[in-house]
Each structure stands twice: as structure tokens, then as C-alpha cells.
Scaffold this motif. Structure first.
Motif, PDB file in Angstrom:
ATOM      1  N   ALA A   1       0.830  -1.212   0.000  1.00  0.00           N
ATOM      2  CA  ALA A   1       0.000   0.000   0.000  1.00  0.00           C
ATOM      3  C   ALA A   1       0.860   1.254   0.000  1.00  0.00           C
ATOM      4  O   ALA A   1       0.495   2.262  -0.622  1.00  0.00           O
ATOM      5  N   VAL A   2       1.998   1.214   0.672  1.00  0.00           N
ATOM      6  CA  VAL A   2       2.913   2.364   0.682  1.00  0.00           C
ATOM      7  C   VAL A   2       3.361   2.678  -0.742  1.00  0.00           C
ATOM      8  O   VAL A   2       3.315   3.835  -1.178  1.00  0.00           O
TER       9      VAL A   2
ATOM     10  N   LEU B   1       0.456   4.078  -2.824  1.00  0.00           N
ATOM     11  CA  LEU B   1       0.123   5.457  -2.441  1.00  0.00           C
ATOM     12  C   LEU B   1       1.182   6.445  -2.914  1.00  0.00           C
ATOM     13  O   LEU B   1       0.857   7.580  -3.292  1.00  0.00           O
ATOM     14  N   LEU B   2       2.441   6.047  -2.906  1.00  0.00           N
ATOM     15  CA  LEU B   2       3.484   6.934  -3.415  1.00  0.00           C
ATOM     16  C   LEU B   2       3.366   7.126  -4.919  1.00  0.00           C
ATOM     17  O   LEU B   2       3.638   8.214  -5.433  1.00  0.00           O
TER      18      LEU B   2
ATOM     19  N   ALA C   1      -2.238  11.452  -0.037  1.00  0.00           N
ATOM     20  CA  ALA C   1      -1.633  10.172  -0.392  1.00  0.00           C
ATOM     21  C   ALA C   1      -0.265  10.001   0.274  1.00  0.00           C
ATOM     22  O   ALA C   1       0.069   8.912   0.749  1.00  0.00           O
ATOM     23  N   SER C   2       0.515  11.075   0.354  1.00  0.00           N
ATOM     24  CA  SER C   2       1.835  10.986   0.977  1.00  0.00           C
ATOM     25  C   SER C   2       1.746  10.751   2.483  1.00  0.00           C
ATOM     26  O   SER C   2       2.481   9.927   3.035  1.00  0.00           O
TER      27      SER C   2
ATOM     28  N   THR D   1      -0.762   9.377   4.065  1.00  0.00           N
ATOM     29  CA  THR D   1      -1.279   8.025   4.266  1.00  0.00           C
ATOM     30  C   THR D   1      -0.187   6.993   4.010  1.00  0.00           C
ATOM     31  O   THR D   1      -0.116   5.966   4.696  1.00  0.00           O
ATOM     32  N   ALA D   2       0.695   7.259   3.049  1.00  0.00           N
ATOM     33  CA  ALA D   2       1.813   6.344   2.790  1.00  0.00           C
ATOM     34  C   ALA D   2       2.767   6.304   3.980  1.00  0.00           C
ATOM     35  O   ALA D   2       3.250   5.227   4.356  1.00  0.00           O
TER      36      ALA D   2
ATOM     37  N   ALA E   1       3.530   3.000   6.204  1.00  0.00           N
ATOM     38  CA  ALA E   1       4.899   2.509   6.402  1.00  0.00           C
ATOM     39  C   ALA E   1       5.199   2.320   7.887  1.00  0.00           C
ATOM     40  O   ALA E   1       5.817   1.327   8.289  1.00  0.00           O
TER      41      ALA E   1
END
Length: 103
Positions: free
Chosen positions: A22-23, A26-27, A54-55, A57-58, A62
Motif C-alpha cells: 500500500a505504501v 500510495l506513493l 496520499a503521501s 497516508t503512505a 509505512a
């Protein structure tokens, strides 16, 4: 031949791998949304709401992957190489955040 020790066997181990995937997704979303906003001449990350969301949330995913991977390594004795890789990358993100906060 792929060894049995590459893929996680426990549910939290699979969650940590899923969070790491997901990281990366999202990136990619953050990068694409930033590139699509190029004609609008955005100066910082927070000028583009989609890229900022998005950043952030990433980063949260992480950090979550790090703690879930660490939990499953210590508590459930998960010895999959992919979980160790998740803990390594998540630990680097945690160190980055700590250095940004306290440096």
C-alpha cells in the motif's frame, strides 16, 4: 526454487506485507497527482490536496507496516524474508520521521 521462508505464514505477517505494498501504491498515486498538477505551478506538496493526503497516508502505512512486522517477528516468531524487509524499510521511515522531528 523459492524457499518457504520468503512468504509470511501468519496473518500479521501478511498484513505487514500488504501495508508495504500500500505504501508503494500510495506513493505512485502521489507522484501521478503531482505530475498532473504541473501546469498549475504548485510550489509545495501541501498545495496539492490529493498528493498531500496520499503521501501522509503512505507514511502512516509505512509506520504501521513497521510495527506490525516487528510484532509478528517478536511475538509470532515469523521468519519470512519479506517480513524482515518490511521491518527494515518501515524502520528507515520511522528513523526519517524521528530525525525530522528532533533534528
Amino acid at each position: 526454487m523459492i524457499s518457504r521462508n520468503v512468504y509470511p505464514q501468519t496473518r500479521p505477517g501478511k498484513w505487514s506485507i500488504g501495508l508495504l505494498l500500500a505504501v508503494f501504491l500510495l506513493l505512485i498515486v502521489a507522484t501521478v497527482s503531482t505530475q498532473s498538477a504541473q501546469p498549475f505551478n504548485t510550489g509545495t506538496l501541501f498545495d496539492n490536496t490529493w498528493a498531500a493526503a496520499a503521501s501522509m497516508t503512505a507514511f502512516a502505512a509505512a509506520i504501521g507496516a513497521f510495527f506490525v512486522g516487528l510484532y509478528t517477528t517478536l511475538r509470532n516468531q515469523e521468519r519470512a524474508a519479506s517480513v524482515f524487509f518490511t521491518v527494515l524499510l518501515g524502520g528507515l521511515v520511522v528513523l526519517f520521521v524521528l530525525f525530522q522531528l528532533f533534528a
